[in-house]
Motif scaffolding. Structure first.
Motif, PDB file in Angstrom:
ATOM      1  N   LEU A  69      21.538  97.381  61.226  1.00 30.88           N
ATOM      2  CA  LEU A  69      22.218  96.661  60.152  1.00 30.88           C
ATOM      3  C   LEU A  69      23.368  95.808  60.691  1.00 30.88           C
ATOM      4  N   VAL A  70      24.075  96.345  61.679  1.00 33.63           N
ATOM      5  CA  VAL A  70      25.150  95.578  62.315  1.00 33.63           C
ATOM      6  C   VAL A  70      24.577  94.321  62.973  1.00 33.63           C
ATOM      7  N   SER A  71      23.461  94.476  63.672  1.00 34.66           N
ATOM      8  CA  SER A  71      22.800  93.315  64.285  1.00 34.66           C
ATOM      9  C   SER A  71      22.362  92.315  63.227  1.00 34.66           C
ATOM     10  N   LEU A  72      21.809  92.841  62.120  1.00 30.38           N
ATOM     11  CA  LEU A  72      21.354  91.974  61.037  1.00 30.38           C
ATOM     12  C   LEU A  72      22.530  91.184  60.449  1.00 30.38           C
ATOM     13  N   ARG A  73      23.655  91.857  60.245  1.00 24.78           N
ATOM     14  CA  ARG A  73      24.821  91.155  59.698  1.00 24.78           C
ATOM     15  C   ARG A  73      25.297  90.059  60.651  1.00 24.78           C
TER      16      ARG A  73
ATOM     17  N   TYR B  34      23.781  82.509  60.519  1.00 29.69           N
ATOM     18  CA  TYR B  34      22.902  81.669  59.699  1.00 29.69           C
ATOM     19  C   TYR B  34      23.667  81.093  58.503  1.00 29.69           C
ATOM     20  N   VAL B  35      24.496  81.915  57.865  1.00 30.73           N
ATOM     21  CA  VAL B  35      25.284  81.447  56.727  1.00 30.73           C
ATOM     22  C   VAL B  35      26.241  80.349  57.170  1.00 30.73           C
ATOM     23  N   GLN B  36      26.832  80.525  58.329  1.00 32.88           N
ATOM     24  CA  GLN B  36      27.760  79.511  58.831  1.00 32.88           C
ATOM     25  C   GLN B  36      27.053  78.189  59.081  1.00 32.88           C
ATOM     26  N   GLU B  37      25.798  78.254  59.504  1.00 31.56           N
ATOM     27  CA  GLU B  37      25.043  77.028  59.796  1.00 31.56           C
ATOM     28  C   GLU B  37      24.499  76.368  58.532  1.00 31.56           C
ATOM     29  N   THR B  38      24.045  77.189  57.566  1.00 32.42           N
ATOM     30  CA  THR B  38      23.308  76.644  56.415  1.00 32.42           C
ATOM     31  C   THR B  38      23.989  76.860  55.067  1.00 32.42           C
ATOM     32  N   GLY B  39      24.870  77.840  54.991  1.00 33.88           N
ATOM     33  CA  GLY B  39      25.475  78.178  53.709  1.00 33.88           C
ATOM     34  C   GLY B  39      24.581  79.005  52.813  1.00 33.88           C
ATOM     35  N   GLU B  40      23.426  79.425  53.290  1.00 34.19           N
ATOM     36  CA  GLU B  40      22.459  80.189  52.501  1.00 34.19           C
ATOM     37  C   GLU B  40      22.556  81.685  52.827  1.00 34.19           C
ATOM     38  N   LEU B  41      21.913  82.501  51.976  1.00 30.10           N
ATOM     39  CA  LEU B  41      21.770  83.950  52.157  1.00 30.10           C
ATOM     40  C   LEU B  41      23.092  84.710  52.070  1.00 30.10           C
ATOM     41  N   LYS B  42      24.075  84.155  51.353  1.00 29.81           N
ATOM     42  CA  LYS B  42      25.359  84.850  51.218  1.00 29.81           C
ATOM     43  C   LYS B  42      25.206  86.165  50.460  1.00 29.81           C
ATOM     44  N   GLU B  43      24.283  86.212  49.475  1.00 31.23           N
ATOM     45  CA  GLU B  43      24.097  87.433  48.704  1.00 31.23           C
ATOM     46  C   GLU B  43      23.556  88.559  49.584  1.00 31.23           C
ATOM     47  N   VAL B  44      22.692  88.210  50.546  1.00 30.00           N
ATOM     48  CA  VAL B  44      22.163  89.218  51.462  1.00 30.00           C
ATOM     49  C   VAL B  44      23.288  89.760  52.339  1.00 30.00           C
ATOM     50  N   VAL B  45      24.190  88.883  52.773  1.00 29.33           N
ATOM     51  CA  VAL B  45      25.320  89.334  53.583  1.00 29.33           C
ATOM     52  C   VAL B  45      26.173  90.323  52.803  1.00 29.33           C
ATOM     53  N   GLU B  46      26.388  90.037  51.509  1.00 27.07           N
ATOM     54  CA  GLU B  46      27.184  90.937  50.685  1.00 27.07           C
ATOM     55  C   GLU B  46      26.526  92.307  50.558  1.00 27.07           C
ATOM     56  N   LEU B  47      25.213  92.325  50.376  1.00 28.58           N
ATOM     57  CA  LEU B  47      24.486  93.594  50.293  1.00 28.58           C
ATOM     58  C   LEU B  47      24.611  94.388  51.585  1.00 28.58           C
ATOM     59  N   VAL B  48      24.436  93.714  52.711  1.00 27.08           N
ATOM     60  CA  VAL B  48      24.522  94.390  54.006  1.00 27.08           C
ATOM     61  C   VAL B  48      25.933  94.920  54.228  1.00 27.08           C
ATOM     62  N   ASN B  49      26.957  94.146  53.861  1.00 27.72           N
ATOM     63  CA  ASN B  49      28.344  94.603  54.012  1.00 27.72           C
ATOM     64  C   ASN B  49      28.615  95.844  53.166  1.00 27.72           C
ATOM     65  N   ARG B  50      28.078  95.845  51.948  1.00 26.25           N
ATOM     66  CA  ARG B  50      28.265  97.017  51.073  1.00 26.25           C
ATOM     67  C   ARG B  50      27.624  98.250  51.677  1.00 26.25           C
ATOM     68  N   ARG B  51      26.438  98.084  52.239  1.00 26.55           N
ATOM     69  CA  ARG B  51      25.765  99.248  52.857  1.00 26.55           C
ATOM     70  C   ARG B  51      26.506  99.698  54.114  1.00 26.55           C
TER      71      ARG B  51
ATOM     72  N   THR C  89      14.618  91.406  43.877  1.00 26.36           N
ATOM     73  CA  THR C  89      15.028  90.401  42.890  1.00 26.36           C
ATOM     74  C   THR C  89      15.711  89.203  43.524  1.00 26.36           C
ATOM     75  N   LEU C  90      15.924  89.262  44.860  1.00 24.16           N
ATOM     76  CA  LEU C  90      16.619  88.158  45.520  1.00 24.16           C
ATOM     77  C   LEU C  90      15.745  86.917  45.556  1.00 24.16           C
ATOM     78  N   ASP C  91      16.344  85.783  45.350  1.00 26.20           N
ATOM     79  CA  ASP C  91      15.630  84.507  45.429  1.00 26.20           C
ATOM     80  C   ASP C  91      15.896  83.913  46.793  1.00 26.20           C
ATOM     81  N   LEU C  92      14.952  84.160  47.723  1.00 30.23           N
ATOM     82  CA  LEU C  92      15.151  83.734  49.116  1.00 30.23           C
ATOM     83  C   LEU C  92      14.305  82.509  49.397  1.00 30.23           C
TER      84      LEU C  92
END
Length: 636
Positions: free
Chosen positions: A588-592, A598-615, A633-636
């Motif tokens: 999970l640390v590697s995934l984050r 990726y978020v820094q490059e594209t601005g996308e997948l911020k919701e996934v980052v929030e989920l990973v941070n919560r876990r 339910t995520l729209d990826l």
């Protein structure tokens, strides 16, 4: 110090009666390393001199005395200069020839002091009787501890002056390499008697005659010589030194290396030495095997045919045949040599892929052998842990493009399944599909076309494998969640991490016309029956079907425990469960980390980052947060 006075008094008594007065081992043992730190250098020298005077006349086991000497001289501050000041003078040659291993070891420890300065090593080189005795002891002693220490001392003296490496690159033919000018090197390899003694001791021609070693003992000496030659391999080892010596043993133009590699070992009659010889050849193929020369890729491109013409192609073909042409060999030979040959092939493919790819027969034979070996595997054998380890090692070492399926062959990679789960199978899939890692390459290596092709080929194989095994991620997650099979679960988690951190490169814009060439993006999508382009990175592959529905929910939900299965005595199993949970947390640390980039490059997948941070905030074991249920339910 009362202890020092007692020891000196006791040694004086033994000196007066070296055969009748026994050494008091308990008294001498009290003088350990901690005590020596408080001893003045004057007292240290006095005690060493007293012991040096006693040893030559001692008529009993000298081990208590030699152990004390070792303790006294071990500090780095006790230099070789001080060794030379011992009175009476140390008779190095006599000590090396002594029958007591303890005396051999203490003399070797004293000689080892000379390896830190080339001038000190030069002093040893000026004593031919000492160098001769050192080599005789190293090759002939039946005591493995003494032989190992003698090897270390000899290697240290040969490379004295640079504790890291003597660099000798780009030396023009016929010119001397820097280490060749060292006095110890010249004494060992250009003194006819000493150089000749290496051949004499290791040659089987005189086994058991005129006081020479038996055949068994000579094979031990041969193994020791091979071990040293790998470490001091360089151009000068592969060319003639003293023609009279070499010609007597059938050596033509390859020097000591030719003798050891081609003449010395009776591989047909001695399977154990044949195993050692194959390992020796495998070591030679590795770029950084030598400590006296920087073996860059250009130098070792053909380690089996060196610049001076030493032809090892015959042994190369013979060695590979024990893996690729099993029908030519007896079952007994294959029992011992199949795995060694497979390892040699794996090393060859890892470090010399271009040469391997240039031989279509070698490529085709290897794929055929792998397909035959893996086709014999049944689900039961995989489940029982009976994986063909040697074959998987070869497969994981191949240039990845040879694993592409063709119109007439199925890739042996596709014969490896994640169900039933098997540790070796999962590790092999992780290695192949992740792509090459930077630590696989020698220090200073610059990324080139081959490495880029391997990164691209890893991505191709991932998607082709997934097309052939649509339930792959379901099987991997099930294995990762089976905490009771601890090693299997850890291997499955490592496979998930391998894809997340995969080092994949883009595919070419034009089709590669070479055999096993890389496809274009369009060709890959068509081969995988995909209606649109396939994700280009491991991160996006994990966040795309079919991995999305299984892998991410698994990573986000709380870790498995044994609390509902075991009552009492939970220590070991809970520890196993925590190891799995910790490994999952690390993924999970590697995934984050990948997601943040990726978020820094594209601005996308911020919701996934929030989920990973919560876990991650819940720690390795997690809690009943339900975060894993929201992924669908995520729209990826």
């Amino acid at each position: 110090m009362d202890l020092l006075a007692d020891i000196q008094s006791h040694l004086a008594e033994v000196t007066l009666d070296p055969g009748g007065k026994p050494l008091d081992a308990r008294l001498l043992e009290k003088f350990d390393g901690q005590v020596t730190e408080s001893v003045s250098e004057t007292d240290r020298d006095s005690l060493i001199h007293q012991l040096a005077a006693l040893l030559p006349n001692l008529q009993q086991d000298p081990t208590p005395a030699t152990t004390l000497i070792e303790i006294l001289v071990r500090p780095a501050s006790y230099t070789f200069t001080r060794v030379l000041e011992i009175e009476p003078s140390v008779d190095f040659a006599a000590g090396l020839k002594a029958l007591f291993p303890s005396i051999n070891l203490v003399i070797l420890l004293l000689l080892e002091k000379a390896k830190f300065k080339s001038s000190d090593a030069g002093i040893i080189a000026g004593k031919p009787e000492v160098v001769a005795a050192l080599i005789e002891l190293w090759l002939s002693t039946p005591n493995t501890a003494v032989a190992s220490k003698a090897h270390d001392v000899l290697l240290g003296l040969l490379t004295a002056g640079d504790r890291n490496r003597i660099v000798a690159t780009a030396t023009p033919p016929g010119c001397h390499e820097p280490h060749e000018q060292a006095l110890m090197w010249r004494r060992t390899f250009r003194d006819k008697d000493i150089y000749g003694s290496i051949y004499r001791i290791c040659s089987l021609n005189n086994a058991g005659r005129n006081g020479e070693l038996s055949k068994r003992d000579k094979t031990v000496a041969q193994a020791r010589l091979l071990d040293l030659l790998v470490k001091i391999d360089c151009e000068s080892i592969r060319r003639p030194q003293i023609a009279d010596v070499e010609s007597a043993y059938g050596v033509k133009s390859g020097g000591l290396m030719e003798f050891a590699a081609l003449k010395m070992v009776d591989y047909e009659d001695d399977v154990l030495m044949h195993m050692t010889l194959i390992d020796f050849f495998a070591d030679l193929l590795q770029p950084d095997h030598s400590v006296v020369q920087t073996h860059n890729l250009a130098y070792s491109q053909l380690a089996f045919r060196n610049p001076d013409g030493l032809d090892l192609v015959g042994p190369h073909t013979r060695t590979l045949s024990y893996y690729l042409e099993t029908m030519k060999h007896s079952s007994l030979d294959l029992t011992y040599l199949y795995g060694r040959s497979a390892n040699y092939l794996a090393v060859y493919c890892s470090y010399h892929p271009t040469h391997f790819l240039s031989s279509r027969s070698a490529v085709e034979s290897t794929i055929t052998r792998l397909s035959e070996a893996l086709s014999e595997m049944t689900p039961g054998r995989w489940a029982q842990g009976l994986a063909p380890k040697h074959d998987l090692h070869v497969l994981a070492s191949l240039p990845r493009q040879v694993l592409f399926p063709t119109s007439t062959t199925v890739s042996p990679l596709f014969m490896i399944s994640a169900k039933p789960p098997n540790v070796d199978a999962l590790q092999t899939l992780a290695t192949v599909l992740q792509g090459p890692r930077s630590e696989q390459w020698p220090e200073g290596h610059i990324k080139g076309d081959h490495e880029s092709q391997q990164r691209s080929a890893a991505r191709v194989l991932y998607w082709l494998y997934l097309d052939q095994n649509p339930n792959f991620w379901q099987d991997v997650v099930k294995a990762a969640d089976t905490v009771a099979l601890n090693d299997t679960a850890l291997a499955a988690i490592a496979l998930i991490n391998a894809i997340i951190t995969a080092s994949w490169d883009p595919l070419p814009s034009e089709p590669d016309q070479e055999p096993n060439g890389l496809p274009t993006e369009k060709q890959l999508a068509e081969s995988c029956h995909a209606s649109q382009g396939l994700p280009p990175t491991g991160l996006l592959a994990i966040l795309a079907p079919p991995a999305l529905e299984t892998v991410l929910p698994y990573l986000l939900r709380p870790a498995q425990t044994f609390s509902n299965l075991v009552s009492g005595g939970k220590g070991d199993v809970e520890s196993a469960a925590y190891r799995v949970a910790a490994a999952k947390y690390d993924v999970l640390v590697s995934l984050r980390s990948k997601l943040k980039d990726y978020v820094q490059e594209t601005g996308e997948l911020k919701e996934v980052v929030e989920l990973v941070n919560r876990r991650l905030a819940l720690g390795p074991m997690g809690g009943d947060s339900g975060v894993g249920g929201r992924v669908g339910t995520l729209d990826l």
